[in-house]
Design a protein around this motif. Structure first.
Motif, PDB file in Angstrom:
ATOM      1  N   PRO A 223       0.841  -1.205   0.000  1.00  0.00           N
ATOM      2  CA  PRO A 223       0.000   0.000   0.000  1.00  0.00           C
ATOM      3  C   PRO A 223       0.874   1.252   0.000  1.00  0.00           C
ATOM      4  O   PRO A 223       1.915   1.294   0.664  1.00  0.00           O
ATOM      5  N   ALA A 224       0.441   2.264  -0.719  1.00  0.00           N
ATOM      6  CA  ALA A 224       1.261   3.465  -0.855  1.00  0.00           C
ATOM      7  C   ALA A 224       1.441   4.162   0.481  1.00  0.00           C
ATOM      8  O   ALA A 224       0.458   4.362   1.209  1.00  0.00           O
ATOM      9  N   PRO A 225       2.664   4.535   0.821  1.00  0.00           N
ATOM     10  CA  PRO A 225       2.846   5.434   1.962  1.00  0.00           C
ATOM     11  C   PRO A 225       2.033   6.721   1.731  1.00  0.00           C
ATOM     12  O   PRO A 225       1.791   7.126   0.589  1.00  0.00           O
ATOM     13  N   ASN A 226       1.641   7.343   2.828  1.00  0.00           N
ATOM     14  CA  ASN A 226       0.722   8.484   2.737  1.00  0.00           C
ATOM     15  C   ASN A 226       1.151   9.551   1.738  1.00  0.00           C
ATOM     16  O   ASN A 226       0.331  10.088   0.991  1.00  0.00           O
ATOM     17  N   GLN A 227       2.432   9.870   1.737  1.00  0.00           N
ATOM     18  CA  GLN A 227       2.866  10.999   0.918  1.00  0.00           C
ATOM     19  C   GLN A 227       2.706  10.754  -0.579  1.00  0.00           C
ATOM     20  O   GLN A 227       2.707  11.676  -1.373  1.00  0.00           O
ATOM     21  N   PHE A 228       2.524   9.493  -0.967  1.00  0.00           N
ATOM     22  CA  PHE A 228       2.298   9.181  -2.385  1.00  0.00           C
ATOM     23  C   PHE A 228       0.829   9.361  -2.786  1.00  0.00           C
ATOM     24  O   PHE A 228       0.477   9.141  -3.933  1.00  0.00           O
TER      25      PHE A 228
END
Ligand code: MTE
Length: 325
Positions: A223-228
């Motif tokens: 899952p994408a880290p938040n900043q992505f």
């Protein structure tokens, strides 16, 4: 102009924020290789790196890694996550490039996605219900920012045309307007009245159903880290990165061309189309070449970011329009 002073990608290199890895590295290059090495090491031991490594538990984690679609290949190595996760644009949280530390209040669940407008099947659903209706795959894409830097990313997600199919647009639908969430308690810069929030982007229906248009949920096989832009963002590899809206909560099908966030702010510089073209400079950046954020190598930019075979036909007959910015 006040607004200009807050736009990170317009900062002259001399005014780059200290945490900006990319610009720091460029400054370091001017000062010598020893300094470059020192800055790189310092940045990777920063709190931002800790956030990247510690990815928040995500209910969709078991859907990863998704099978890679071999159709989309790269001619250069994938950018290491240690670099790409520290060079991000997410203005709701930060005007600098290291965004993760400003996202402490951000929660990726619950997350509702609304589909409305000129569709036969308007609907609102939780993001995990949406994920049950689509099939994840991984794609390697080049990513080109208007600031003339680039990287290569293994995105996971699903084709945007699958979301269009779920919506069943009526014959009157010509465009899709997309919106990022709006919650100033979570995203501090949404209190900055000089910008018109939420972040909005738009596509024609033909662009949205082009095979390259990809709704992204993850990066680097998780899952994408938040900043992505978790838990749902767009990726359009033939356009400048600002079209790739993050944190999407709404898709509205419409007969009117949407006015995007940047277009509304500075229409003379940012238009609706924003297709990559090395021959059309932005007022502040030549687009002739780009710097690979991983290697520092400067390479020539290719029209449509090298994806012309997939998308050039979309713009036939529109040559007189401002399709490059
Ligand atoms: N989406 C939202 N909601 N807010 C933003 O500030 N920045 C855009 C785009 N999507 C932005 C956004 C810009 S300018 C770029 S270059 C890309 O996100 C950056 O994506 P990345 O951080 O994954 O490199």
């Amino acid at each position: 102009m006040l607004i200009r002073s807050r736009r990170g990608w317009e900062l002259p290199e001399s005014a780059a924020t200290p945490e900006d890895v990319y610009l720091n590295r460029r400054q370091a290059m001017g000062a010598g290789a020893m300094l470059l090495a020192g800055l790189g090491a310092g940045t990777l031991s920063s709190p931002a790196a800790a956030q990247r490594v510690g990815d928040v538990p995500d209910p969709s984690a078991s859907l990863y890694p998704a099978p890679r679609n071999p159709r989309y290949t790269l001619e250069r190595p994938v950018t290491p996550e240690a670099k790409s996760s520290l060079v991000n644009n997410y203005y709701e949280f930060s005007y600098g490039k290291v965004v993760g530390p400003s996202m402490t209040r951000f929660q990726r669940r619950p997350w509702l996605v609304k589909i409305d407008g000129l569709v036969e099947k308007p609907q609102e659903m939780g993001i995990d219900d949406l994920f049950k209706k689509v099939k994840f795959e991984e794609r390697l894409y080049r990513h080109r920012c208007v600031e003339a830097w680039s990287m290569a990313v293994p995105w996971t997600g699903f084709p945007m045309k699958d979301l269009v199919a779920l919506a069943a647009p009526t014959s009157g639908a010509k465009y899709i307007k997309m919106e990022t969430f709006l919650d100033p308690k979570v995203a501090p810069n949404q209190r900055d009245f000089r910008y018109t929030w939420p972040y909005v982007e738009g596509l024609t229906l033909e662009e949205a159903t082009n095979e390259l248009a990809f709704l992204v949920t993850g990066v680097y096989g998780k899952p994408a880290p938040n900043q992505f832009g978790a838990p749902l963002r767009l990726v359009l590899p033939w356009k400048y990165g600002f079209k790739s809206i993050k944190g999407i909560v709404r898709f509205t099908f419409t007969d009117k061309q949407p006015v995007s966030f940047w277009e509304q702010l500075q229409g003379s510089e940012y238009g609706f189309w924003a297709n990559v073209n090395p021959k059309v400079p932005h007022p502040r950046w030549s687009q002739a070449s780009e710097e690979d954020i991983a290697t520092g190598e400067r390479v020539p930019t290719v029209i449509f970011n090298g994806y012309g075979e997939y998308v050039a036909d979309l713009y036939k007959g529109r040559e007189t329009q401002k399709i490059w910015f």
